[in-house]
Structures are given as structure tokens and as C-alpha cells.
Design a protein around this motif. Structure first.
Motif, PDB file in Angstrom:
ATOM      1  N   GLN A 122      -4.918  82.053  -8.008  1.00 21.54           N
ATOM      2  CA  GLN A 122      -5.674  82.782  -9.024  1.00 21.54           C
ATOM      3  C   GLN A 122      -6.366  81.839 -10.000  1.00 21.54           C
ATOM      4  O   GLN A 122      -7.029  82.293 -10.930  1.00 21.54           O
ATOM      5  CB  GLN A 122      -4.742  83.707  -9.788  1.00 21.54           C
ATOM      6  CG  GLN A 122      -4.162  84.806  -8.940  1.00 21.54           C
ATOM      7  CD  GLN A 122      -3.221  85.689  -9.732  1.00 21.54           C
ATOM      8  OE1 GLN A 122      -2.785  85.330 -10.815  1.00 21.54           O
ATOM      9  NE2 GLN A 122      -2.912  86.844  -9.181  1.00 21.54           N
ATOM     10  N   THR A 123      -6.232  80.546  -9.787  1.00 28.75           N
ATOM     11  CA  THR A 123      -6.808  79.555 -10.700  1.00 28.75           C
ATOM     12  C   THR A 123      -8.041  78.919 -10.080  1.00 28.75           C
ATOM     13  O   THR A 123      -8.021  78.517  -8.921  1.00 28.75           O
ATOM     14  CB  THR A 123      -5.774  78.458 -11.023  1.00 28.75           C
ATOM     15  OG1 THR A 123      -4.601  79.065 -11.543  1.00 28.75           O
ATOM     16  CG2 THR A 123      -6.324  77.476 -12.026  1.00 28.75           C
TER      17      THR A 123
ATOM     18  N   TYR B 138     -13.449  79.672 -20.808  1.00 35.11           N
ATOM     19  CA  TYR B 138     -12.451  80.727 -20.938  1.00 35.11           C
ATOM     20  C   TYR B 138     -13.102  82.038 -21.371  1.00 35.11           C
ATOM     21  O   TYR B 138     -12.720  83.112 -20.903  1.00 35.11           O
ATOM     22  CB  TYR B 138     -11.366  80.336 -21.936  1.00 35.11           C
ATOM     23  CG  TYR B 138     -10.610  79.075 -21.583  1.00 35.11           C
ATOM     24  CD1 TYR B 138     -10.474  78.641 -20.265  1.00 35.11           C
ATOM     25  CD2 TYR B 138     -10.030  78.311 -22.570  1.00 35.11           C
ATOM     26  CE1 TYR B 138      -9.778  77.479 -19.957  1.00 35.11           C
ATOM     27  CE2 TYR B 138      -9.330  77.152 -22.274  1.00 35.11           C
ATOM     28  CZ  TYR B 138      -9.208  76.739 -20.957  1.00 35.11           C
ATOM     29  OH  TYR B 138      -8.522  75.590 -20.645  1.00 35.11           O
TER      30      TYR B 138
ATOM     31  N   ALA C 295     -15.047  83.728 -18.390  1.00 35.81           N
ATOM     32  CA  ALA C 295     -14.239  84.314 -17.318  1.00 35.81           C
ATOM     33  C   ALA C 295     -12.894  84.771 -17.868  1.00 35.81           C
ATOM     34  O   ALA C 295     -11.869  84.154 -17.610  1.00 35.81           O
ATOM     35  CB  ALA C 295     -14.043  83.296 -16.210  1.00 35.81           C
ATOM     36  N   PRO C 296     -12.879  85.865 -18.626  1.00 35.88           N
ATOM     37  CA  PRO C 296     -11.620  86.293 -19.249  1.00 35.88           C
ATOM     38  C   PRO C 296     -10.573  86.805 -18.261  1.00 35.88           C
ATOM     39  O   PRO C 296      -9.388  86.759 -18.534  1.00 35.88           O
ATOM     40  CB  PRO C 296     -12.060  87.412 -20.196  1.00 35.88           C
ATOM     41  CG  PRO C 296     -13.331  87.902 -19.630  1.00 35.88           C
ATOM     42  CD  PRO C 296     -13.980  86.733 -18.956  1.00 35.88           C
ATOM     43  N   SER C 297     -11.004  87.255 -17.095  1.00 35.00           N
ATOM     44  CA  SER C 297     -10.055  87.810 -16.134  1.00 35.00           C
ATOM     45  C   SER C 297      -9.542  86.774 -15.133  1.00 35.00           C
ATOM     46  O   SER C 297      -8.699  87.096 -14.303  1.00 35.00           O
ATOM     47  CB  SER C 297     -10.701  88.964 -15.376  1.00 35.00           C
ATOM     48  OG  SER C 297     -11.814  88.483 -14.647  1.00 35.00           O
ATOM     49  N   GLN C 298     -10.054  85.547 -15.208  1.00 37.75           N
ATOM     50  CA  GLN C 298      -9.690  84.518 -14.250  1.00 37.75           C
ATOM     51  C   GLN C 298      -9.194  83.278 -14.987  1.00 37.75           C
ATOM     52  O   GLN C 298      -9.730  82.925 -16.039  1.00 37.75           O
ATOM     53  CB  GLN C 298     -10.897  84.160 -13.375  1.00 37.75           C
ATOM     54  CG  GLN C 298     -10.582  83.202 -12.254  1.00 37.75           C
ATOM     55  CD  GLN C 298     -11.805  82.943 -11.386  1.00 37.75           C
ATOM     56  OE1 GLN C 298     -12.925  83.127 -11.831  1.00 37.75           O
ATOM     57  NE2 GLN C 298     -11.575  82.510 -10.171  1.00 37.75           N
ATOM     58  N   ARG C 299      -8.209  82.626 -14.428  1.00 33.41           N
ATOM     59  CA  ARG C 299      -7.733  81.368 -15.014  1.00 33.41           C
ATOM     60  C   ARG C 299      -8.667  80.249 -14.567  1.00 33.41           C
ATOM     61  O   ARG C 299      -8.957  80.100 -13.383  1.00 33.41           O
ATOM     62  CB  ARG C 299      -6.313  81.072 -14.548  1.00 33.41           C
ATOM     63  CG  ARG C 299      -5.327  82.104 -15.061  1.00 33.41           C
ATOM     64  CD  ARG C 299      -3.941  81.708 -14.740  1.00 33.41           C
ATOM     65  NE  ARG C 299      -3.610  80.548 -15.571  1.00 33.41           N
ATOM     66  CZ  ARG C 299      -2.483  79.856 -15.481  1.00 33.41           C
ATOM     67  NH1 ARG C 299      -1.597  80.171 -14.581  1.00 33.41           N
ATOM     68  NH2 ARG C 299      -2.265  78.842 -16.276  1.00 33.41           N
TER      69      ARG C 299
END
Length: 74
Positions: free
Chosen positions: A28-29, A60, A63-67
Motif C-alpha cells: 500500500q506504500t 502527503y 495523495a491522502p488515501s495512499q501512503r
């Protein structure tokens, strides 16, 4: 994300032709590996790391929904 980092960093450095961003998805990163000319390393990092911290903050927010992780490679 790759294009965003390239755009920001190329505006900061003296030798934009040496700017390379590699995108690697690990689970997920999203890992971004930034490579710049050695003479421009200080400009990207900034005093006490403020410039690179600001770049990371923009990533950051974009892309708030992705690390997202940004690494500067020697």
C-alpha cells in the motif's frame, strides 16, 4: 506523483537534466526514489531539511488515501 516531484525539484536545482524519480509500489506504500546531481543535493534538502520536508508535505496532501515515501538517493 512522479511528475509532481519532478516538476518541483527541477524548479529548485541548477542542473534539472540530472533529476530522476523512480516509482516503486510496495503493497500500500508508494516509494519515490529521487536522484539529483551531487552539487544540487543541498538545494533539495535545504537548511535543516526544510525543503525536503515541504516537498513531502505536498506529496502527503496530494495523495491522502495512499501512503507515500520520498527517499533521496546518493
Amino acid at each position: 506523483m512522479k511528475a509532481l516531484v519532478e516538476h518541483i525539484v527541477k524548479a529548485l536545482v541548477d542542473q534539472p537534466n540530472f533529476v530522476q524519480v523512480e516509482e516503486v509500489e510496495e503493497g500500500q506504500t508508494l516509494n519515490l526514489r529521487l536522484t539529483v546531481h551531487p552539487d544540487d543535493m543541498g538545494k533539495v534538502i535545504g537548511k535543516q531539511g526544510r525543503t525536503v520536508k515541504a516537498i513531502r508535505s505536498v506529496l502527503y496532501a496530494a495523495a491522502p488515501s495512499q501512503r507515500v515515501r520520498l527517499d533521496i538517493v546518493d
